[in-house]
Design a protein around this motif. Sequence first.
Motif, short mmCIF file in Angstrom:
data_model
loop_
_atom_site.label_atom_id
_atom_site.label_comp_id
_atom_site.label_asym_id
_atom_site.label_seq_id
_atom_site.Cartn_x
_atom_site.Cartn_y
_atom_site.Cartn_z
N THR A 248 -24.14 -18.75 26.72
CA THR A 248 -23.93 -18.75 25.27
C THR A 248 -22.96 -19.85 24.86
O THR A 248 -23.15 -20.49 23.83
N HIS A 249 -21.96 -20.09 25.68
CA HIS A 249 -21.02 -21.18 25.39
C HIS A 249 -21.70 -22.54 25.56
O HIS A 249 -21.45 -23.47 24.79
N ALA A 250 -22.55 -22.64 26.58
CA ALA A 250 -23.25 -23.90 26.80
C ALA A 250 -24.16 -24.23 25.61
O ALA A 250 -24.28 -25.39 25.21
N LEU A 251 -24.78 -23.21 25.03
CA LEU A 251 -25.62 -23.44 23.85
C LEU A 251 -24.79 -23.94 22.67
O LEU A 251 -25.21 -24.85 21.95
N SER A 252 -23.63 -23.35 22.48
CA SER A 252 -22.76 -23.81 21.39
C SER A 252 -22.32 -25.25 21.59
O SER A 252 -22.30 -26.04 20.64
N ARG A 253 -22.01 -25.59 22.84
CA ARG A 253 -21.61 -26.98 23.12
C ARG A 253 -22.79 -27.93 22.90
O ARG A 253 -22.63 -29.03 22.36
N GLY A 254 -23.99 -27.50 23.32
CA GLY A 254 -25.17 -28.34 23.12
C GLY A 254 -25.47 -28.54 21.65
O GLY A 254 -25.82 -29.65 21.22
N ALA A 255 -25.32 -27.48 20.85
CA ALA A 255 -25.55 -27.61 19.41
C ALA A 255 -24.54 -28.55 18.77
O ALA A 255 -24.88 -29.36 17.89
N GLU A 256 -23.31 -28.47 19.23
CA GLU A 256 -22.28 -29.36 18.67
C GLU A 256 -22.62 -30.82 18.95
O GLU A 256 -22.45 -31.69 18.09
N ARG A 257 -23.13 -31.08 20.15
CA ARG A 257 -23.51 -32.46 20.47
C ARG A 257 -24.67 -32.93 19.59
O ARG A 257 -24.78 -34.12 19.28
N LEU A 258 -25.53 -31.99 19.19
CA LEU A 258 -26.67 -32.33 18.33
C LEU A 258 -26.31 -32.30 16.85
O LEU A 258 -27.16 -32.56 15.99
N GLY A 259 -25.07 -31.95 16.55
CA GLY A 259 -24.60 -32.02 15.17
C GLY A 259 -24.92 -30.82 14.31
O GLY A 259 -24.99 -30.96 13.08
N PHE A 260 -25.11 -29.63 14.90
CA PHE A 260 -25.32 -28.45 14.05
C PHE A 260 -24.56 -27.26 14.62
O PHE A 260 -24.12 -27.27 15.78
N THR A 261 -24.37 -26.26 13.79
CA THR A 261 -23.64 -25.05 14.17
C THR A 261 -24.49 -23.83 13.87
O THR A 261 -25.55 -23.93 13.24
N ALA A 262 -24.01 -22.68 14.28
CA ALA A 262 -24.74 -21.44 14.06
C ALA A 262 -24.80 -21.09 12.58
O ALA A 262 -23.88 -21.38 11.82
N ALA A 263 -25.91 -20.46 12.19
CA ALA A 263 -26.05 -20.00 10.81
C ALA A 263 -25.01 -18.93 10.52
O ALA A 263 -24.62 -18.16 11.39
N ARG A 264 -24.53 -18.91 9.31
CA ARG A 264 -23.60 -17.86 8.88
C ARG A 264 -24.40 -16.84 8.07
O ARG A 264 -25.07 -16.00 8.63
N ASP A 265 -24.35 -16.89 6.76
CA ASP A 265 -25.07 -15.90 5.97
C ASP A 265 -26.50 -16.32 5.64
O ASP A 265 -27.38 -15.49 5.48
N GLU A 266 -26.75 -17.62 5.56
CA GLU A 266 -28.10 -18.09 5.25
C GLU A 266 -28.88 -18.22 6.55
O GLU A 266 -28.89 -19.26 7.19
#
Length: 364
Positions: A248-266
């Motif tokens: 799960t941490h690796a996914l967050s790091r990968g998303a950061e490298r791709l320039g996006f973050t997890a959805a919040r309310d939308e």
Amino acid sequence: MTPADLSTTVLRAVRRAVDEDALRAPVPARVRVERTRPGGRGDYASAVALQLAGPAARPAREVAEILRERMAGAPGIGRVEITGPGFLNFTLDASADADAHRALLRRVREQGLRYGHGDALAGAPLQLSHAREIRAAVTADAVRRLVRAQGAPVRISCDGADEASDPDWARLGITADAHGRPPTPLTEIRPVPAGATAGELLGRLGPDATRWGLLRPAGHDRARLGDDLLVQGEGNPLFLVRYAHSRTHALSRGAERLGFTAARDEVSAEAFEEPAASALLAVIADHPAVLAAAAHHRAPDRLARHLEAVAHAFLDFHDAASPLPAGDEKPSAAHRTRLALAEAAGTVLAGGLSLLGISAPPYL
């Protein structure tokens, strides 16, 4: 709507039918609902009408019809059907279900590692007592963590001498508030002994594998403390849980490298409809009830098994619908929603391991 929410809704219908004298039967303490088996109708099913038929002296299908009338239009439920001898089958309202999933992810995000903590046991202090034996001591420590997470003050007494002088016990995070048997009412923690000392286990396994090996089996079962606890493979449940958390941490790091973050309310409602996502959402939603039950029954093994279920559900979800876009694909709302779900799974795994006294490293 989570399984716990649906169970509460069905229980309210039973209570209402009894209060209105439409059904003469004792109201059960809880109602069990289960996911519908392949080929069945709806999303969930319950056999509560069959359970009440005998005490009510009425056919089960008649009892089911009484309950169905009182659940029609309930928030989150789209349709209620009766099948077989009297099973109630529930199809959830997709729009309400998506709202519930959004609220669940928001709750996990806001509460963090305290997600699932509550006040179910708030009240009088609890006094735990254990023998001077390593499995009893580790179990008592995990029970204290669980019970405190449900709002109860806890004290631990050890029947033997002060273990603070034993550096091996200290390495396992074990402390006691008193020694000997206090005169107050006790809850005794007496699992099957480990058959080894803290020093022997630490020398072979280290603190995390030692604690998992002592806590994973139910207290009445013998703890299996072989070197397989150190194997880095899916056959080792401890590795599986910690590996899923690190992914799960690796996914967050990968998303950061791709320039996006997890959805919040939308978030994307369509992403919730994927079967693997639904299965993962269900075990995340079950987490508070599992923590409450593990604390109530003084059974940390229940939490360990639940973490295994979360790890399996997360890895199935990861394989079926990766939160990261492939190739030149652009990150979409579905990717951001999947990432939010993955991060929620990581939070549950980290919080659960913490209550067992086991570390959750972001890298493995």
